[in-house]
Design a protein around this motif. Structure first.
Motif, PDB file in Angstrom:
ATOM      1  N   PHE A   1       0.680  -1.304   0.115  1.00  0.00           N
ATOM      2  CA  PHE A   1      -0.002  -0.150  -0.272  1.00  0.00           C
ATOM      3  C   PHE A   1       0.894   1.459  -0.074  1.00  0.00           C
ATOM      4  O   PHE A   1       0.454   2.123  -0.598  1.00  0.00           O
ATOM      5  N   THR A   2       1.950   1.251   0.711  1.00  0.00           N
ATOM      6  CA  THR A   2       2.819   2.513   0.552  1.00  0.00           C
ATOM      7  C   THR A   2       3.639   2.513  -0.983  1.00  0.00           C
ATOM      8  O   THR A   2       3.585   3.649  -1.284  1.00  0.00           O
ATOM      9  N   ALA A   3       3.893   1.607  -1.293  1.00  0.00           N
ATOM     10  CA  ALA A   3       4.249   1.771  -2.924  1.00  0.00           C
ATOM     11  C   ALA A   3       3.227   2.305  -3.838  1.00  0.00           C
ATOM     12  O   ALA A   3       3.663   3.171  -4.380  1.00  0.00           O
ATOM     13  N   LEU A   4       2.023   1.855  -3.479  1.00  0.00           N
ATOM     14  CA  LEU A   4       0.654   2.441  -4.168  1.00  0.00           C
ATOM     15  C   LEU A   4       0.784   3.869  -4.024  1.00  0.00           C
ATOM     16  O   LEU A   4       0.518   4.781  -4.745  1.00  0.00           O
ATOM     17  N   GLN A   5       0.844   4.264  -2.635  1.00  0.00           N
ATOM     18  CA  GLN A   5       0.994   5.968  -2.026  1.00  0.00           C
ATOM     19  C   GLN A   5       2.125   6.582  -2.867  1.00  0.00           C
ATOM     20  O   GLN A   5       2.003   7.686  -3.435  1.00  0.00           O
ATOM     21  N   ILE A   6       3.207   5.978  -2.854  1.00  0.00           N
ATOM     22  CA  ILE A   6       4.310   6.514  -3.854  1.00  0.00           C
ATOM     23  C   ILE A   6       4.086   7.031  -5.027  1.00  0.00           C
ATOM     24  O   ILE A   6       4.118   8.122  -5.669  1.00  0.00           O
ATOM     25  N   VAL A   7       3.383   5.933  -5.770  1.00  0.00           N
ATOM     26  CA  VAL A   7       2.994   6.159  -7.357  1.00  0.00           C
ATOM     27  C   VAL A   7       1.707   7.271  -7.190  1.00  0.00           C
ATOM     28  O   VAL A   7       1.835   8.102  -8.120  1.00  0.00           O
ATOM     29  N   GLU A   8       0.800   7.149  -6.436  1.00  0.00           N
ATOM     30  CA  GLU A   8      -0.386   8.037  -6.324  1.00  0.00           C
ATOM     31  C   GLU A   8       0.243   9.479  -6.169  1.00  0.00           C
ATOM     32  O   GLU A   8      -0.289  10.412  -6.785  1.00  0.00           O
ATOM     33  N   GLN A   9       1.232   9.737  -5.386  1.00  0.00           N
ATOM     34  CA  GLN A   9       1.606  10.837  -5.140  1.00  0.00           C
ATOM     35  C   GLN A   9       2.519  11.565  -6.119  1.00  0.00           C
ATOM     36  O   GLN A   9       3.202  12.443  -5.979  1.00  0.00           O
ATOM     37  N   GLY A  10       3.029  10.801  -7.011  1.00  0.00           N
ATOM     38  CA  GLY A  10       3.830  11.004  -8.425  1.00  0.00           C
ATOM     39  C   GLY A  10       5.365  11.203  -7.974  1.00  0.00           C
ATOM     40  O   GLY A  10       5.871  11.863  -8.949  1.00  0.00           O
ATOM     41  N   HIS A  11       5.746  10.665  -6.983  1.00  0.00           N
ATOM     42  CA  HIS A  11       7.375  10.783  -6.652  1.00  0.00           C
ATOM     43  C   HIS A  11       8.170   9.958  -7.647  1.00  0.00           C
ATOM     44  O   HIS A  11       9.044  10.396  -7.975  1.00  0.00           O
ATOM     45  N   VAL A  12       7.505   8.720  -8.124  1.00  0.00           N
ATOM     46  CA  VAL A  12       8.185   7.868  -8.999  1.00  0.00           C
ATOM     47  C   VAL A  12       7.515   7.424 -10.010  1.00  0.00           C
ATOM     48  O   VAL A  12       6.367   7.245  -9.926  1.00  0.00           O
ATOM     49  N   ASP A  13       7.813   7.587 -11.224  1.00  0.00           N
ATOM     50  CA  ASP A  13       6.992   6.909 -12.456  1.00  0.00           C
ATOM     51  C   ASP A  13       6.921   5.577 -12.056  1.00  0.00           C
ATOM     52  O   ASP A  13       7.837   4.887 -12.010  1.00  0.00           O
ATOM     53  N   PRO A  14       5.525   5.023 -12.420  1.00  0.00           N
ATOM     54  CA  PRO A  14       5.197   3.634 -12.045  1.00  0.00           C
ATOM     55  C   PRO A  14       5.926   2.577 -12.965  1.00  0.00           C
ATOM     56  O   PRO A  14       6.376   1.578 -12.435  1.00  0.00           O
ATOM     57  N   GLU A  15       6.144   3.180 -14.225  1.00  0.00           N
ATOM     58  CA  GLU A  15       6.993   2.156 -15.309  1.00  0.00           C
ATOM     59  C   GLU A  15       8.473   1.943 -14.486  1.00  0.00           C
ATOM     60  O   GLU A  15       9.210   0.873 -15.066  1.00  0.00           O
ATOM     61  N   ARG A  16       9.000   2.925 -14.009  1.00  0.00           N
ATOM     62  CA  ARG A  16      10.193   2.652 -13.364  1.00  0.00           C
ATOM     63  C   ARG A  16      10.420   1.991 -12.149  1.00  0.00           C
ATOM     64  O   ARG A  16      11.633   1.828 -11.521  1.00  0.00           O
ATOM     65  N   LEU A  17       9.119   1.865 -11.415  1.00  0.00           N
ATOM     66  CA  LEU A  17       9.371   1.375 -10.041  1.00  0.00           C
ATOM     67  C   LEU A  17       9.784  -0.294 -10.091  1.00  0.00           C
ATOM     68  O   LEU A  17       8.882  -0.985 -10.010  1.00  0.00           O
ATOM     69  N   THR A  18      10.912  -0.492 -10.193  1.00  0.00           N
ATOM     70  CA  THR A  18      11.334  -1.838 -10.205  1.00  0.00           C
ATOM     71  C   THR A  18      12.393  -1.851  -9.091  1.00  0.00           C
ATOM     72  O   THR A  18      13.065  -0.947  -8.774  1.00  0.00           O
ATOM     73  N   GLY A  19      12.780  -3.330  -8.684  1.00  0.00           N
ATOM     74  CA  GLY A  19      13.621  -3.192  -7.862  1.00  0.00           C
ATOM     75  C   GLY A  19      13.964  -4.723  -7.199  1.00  0.00           C
ATOM     76  O   GLY A  19      13.842  -5.549  -8.109  1.00  0.00           O
ATOM     77  N   SER A  20      14.288  -4.806  -5.961  1.00  0.00           N
ATOM     78  CA  SER A  20      14.664  -6.319  -5.675  1.00  0.00           C
ATOM     79  C   SER A  20      13.211  -7.184  -5.371  1.00  0.00           C
ATOM     80  O   SER A  20      12.139  -6.413  -5.229  1.00  0.00           O
TER      81      SER A  20
ATOM     82  N   ILE B   1      15.074   7.105  -7.914  1.00  0.00           N
ATOM     83  CA  ILE B   1      15.316   6.312  -8.773  1.00  0.00           C
ATOM     84  C   ILE B   1      16.188   7.451 -10.151  1.00  0.00           C
ATOM     85  O   ILE B   1      17.133   6.972 -10.406  1.00  0.00           O
ATOM     86  N   SER B   2      15.514   8.214 -10.359  1.00  0.00           N
ATOM     87  CA  SER B   2      15.670   9.070 -11.340  1.00  0.00           C
ATOM     88  C   SER B   2      16.722  10.429 -10.648  1.00  0.00           C
ATOM     89  O   SER B   2      17.256  10.894 -11.581  1.00  0.00           O
ATOM     90  N   SER B   3      16.692  10.505  -9.429  1.00  0.00           N
ATOM     91  CA  SER B   3      17.402  11.514  -8.821  1.00  0.00           C
ATOM     92  C   SER B   3      18.433  11.426  -7.850  1.00  0.00           C
ATOM     93  O   SER B   3      18.192  10.743  -6.780  1.00  0.00           O
ATOM     94  N   ILE B   4      19.533  11.393  -8.284  1.00  0.00           N
ATOM     95  CA  ILE B   4      20.664  10.918  -7.522  1.00  0.00           C
ATOM     96  C   ILE B   4      21.028  12.077  -6.227  1.00  0.00           C
ATOM     97  O   ILE B   4      20.968  11.384  -5.141  1.00  0.00           O
ATOM     98  N   PRO B   5      20.663  13.126  -6.606  1.00  0.00           N
ATOM     99  CA  PRO B   5      20.451  14.014  -5.130  1.00  0.00           C
ATOM    100  C   PRO B   5      19.538  13.479  -4.122  1.00  0.00           C
ATOM    101  O   PRO B   5      19.794  13.597  -2.927  1.00  0.00           O
TER     102      PRO B   5
END
Length: 410
Positions: free
Chosen positions: A168-187, A218-222
């Motif tokens: 659910f927290t991952a869905l919140q991250i997507v909903e809030q627009g922090h990370v593009d959903p198609e780039r939300l890959t990981g372990s 993912i997209s912002s190193i800073p």
């Protein structure tokens, strides 16, 4: 137990066809059962979504069409195939290649890291070391779609309640627009980004350091580096203080006194006969320290301070914290080896040496796949087969002795 079928070499064709069809039907039935259970579970999760801070439209857009990835359940439950000795673990994680890359990254991002250090009071070398170990400086994020993995873990296997919170927290991250959903890959377990935050860690500690209104690891190193510094600061990092001290133990030292949490003052350790690794006296420090023996009483010993505990909180393993600490020291120009050697006559291999092993195995006709420096299942099987051919213990481990043997036979 039913009688065994005839040997395949003598079985009539209709029998074999029947066996294959039965196996295929069982597999399809199992897959269909998992799919049906997963669909029911998603329905239940959807019903909870609004109470868990996720709009149902977001759920329907990003979760409704998911299918289970049952491989992640195997990762959750599987026992490690091999016990990794600390000298193997550090040889691959803290090698000359990763040190040089870390020094280059520190130089490239010097201004950003200086601003991060000024705000969070965590030194650049440590932040870069976490980056290097977690994703090899952004080269290895992990390839599994996060929502698929977390949804699967929410519906099957152990710790479903924990993974539902992460889902659910991952869905919140997507909903809030922090990370593009198609780039939300990981372990497989849900960690993502340059420094591999779990969604719940992201929610608590990720920061928008580049000022674009998003916390994008993912997209912002800073953002990723500052979020790591914020994590360590919140975990109690002490600016300007060491993580620990390599020490020498007196003869007959009772190893039962060791333990990261069994803290004593540095003066108490000194009174017990503990000295710096070079034999000099311990510093007159007020801080309490634990003692860790990663390879037992005969290997390197370390008094660990509060900053080591902060590293440990990032990933609760002493070997991991030691890897970060050692890599940070080396990025800062520290020695490649500890004063006390590891208690082995067959040290571990760097990633460059592991790639050399793989190339030499390929030259001998072993099918090990890609040469990537990662000694996975196929490489270890090939090594074990080669060891067996040579009359050696077939443990699948590659160390300096195996490499030298392969070189001699090349």
């Amino acid at each position: 137990m039913p009688p065994l079928p005839p040997s395949p070499s003598r079985a009539p064709v209709p029998f074999l066809a029947g066996v294959l069809l039965s196996l295929l039907a069982a597999t399809v039935s199992t897959d269909a059962g998992a799919d049906a259970e997963f669909a029911r579970c998603l329905d239940a999760l959807r019903a909870q979504s609004s109470q868990r801070g996720v709009h149902t439209t977001t759920f329907d857009t990003h979760a409704r069409g998911l299918s289970p990835d049952m491989a992640v359940i195997g990762f959750l439950d599987a026992q490690p195939e091999f016990r990794t000795a600390i000298w193997d673990y550090l040889a691959g994680l803290v090698d000359a290649e990763r040190v040089a890359d870390g020094q280059a990254m520190r130089a490239q991002w010097a201004d950003t890291l200086a601003a991060i250090e000024a705000r969070y009071r965590v030194d650049a070398a440590t932040v870069v070391a976490v980056w290097g170990v977690e994703s090899n400086y952004g080269r290895n994020f992990g390839q599994r779609p996060l929502l698929q993995s977390l949804a699967t873990l929410s519906c099957f296997g152990r710790r479903q309640d924990f993974f539902r919170g992460e889902f659910f927290t991952a869905l919140q991250i997507v909903e809030q627009g922090h990370v593009d959903p198609e780039r939300l890959t990981g372990s497989w377990a849900g960690a993502f980004g340059h420094t591999q935050f779990m969604p719940s860690t992201f929610k608590r500690l990720a920061v928008d350091f580049d000022g674009d209104g998003r916390r994008d690891l993912i997209s912002s190193i800073p953002d990723a580096l500052a979020s790591t510094a914020n994590f360590l600061a919140q975990a109690g990092w002490q600016h300007g203080q060491p993580w620990g001290i390599e020490v020498r133990l007196p003869a007959g030292f009772d190893s039962a006194r060791a333990g990261r949490r069994a803290k004593r003052s540095v003066q108490e350790w000194a009174a017990l006969g503990v000295r710096r690794a070079d034999g000099s006296a311990l510093p007159a420090a007020a801080e309490r320290a634990g003692l860790i023996l990663p390879a037992g009483i005969d290997g390197p010993a370390f008094l660990t301070l509060r900053n080591f505990d902060a590293l440990f909180s990032y990933n609760a393993a002493e070997s991991y914290a030691l890897a970060i600490a050692h890599l940070a020291d080396r990025i800062d120009g520290g020695a490649a080896h500890f004063h006390t050697p590891w208690p082995t006559d067959d040290p571990g291999l760097s990633r460059a040496e592991r790639r050399e092993v793989q190339r030499l195995l390929l030259a001998r006709g072993f099918d090990i796949g890609e040469v990537d420096g990662m000694l996975g299942t196929r490489s270890r099987r090939a090594i074990a087969e080669l060891q067996s051919q040579l009359g050696l213990e077939a443990d699948g481990r590659a160390g300096q002795r195996l490499l030298e043997m392969l070189r001699r036979q090349d």
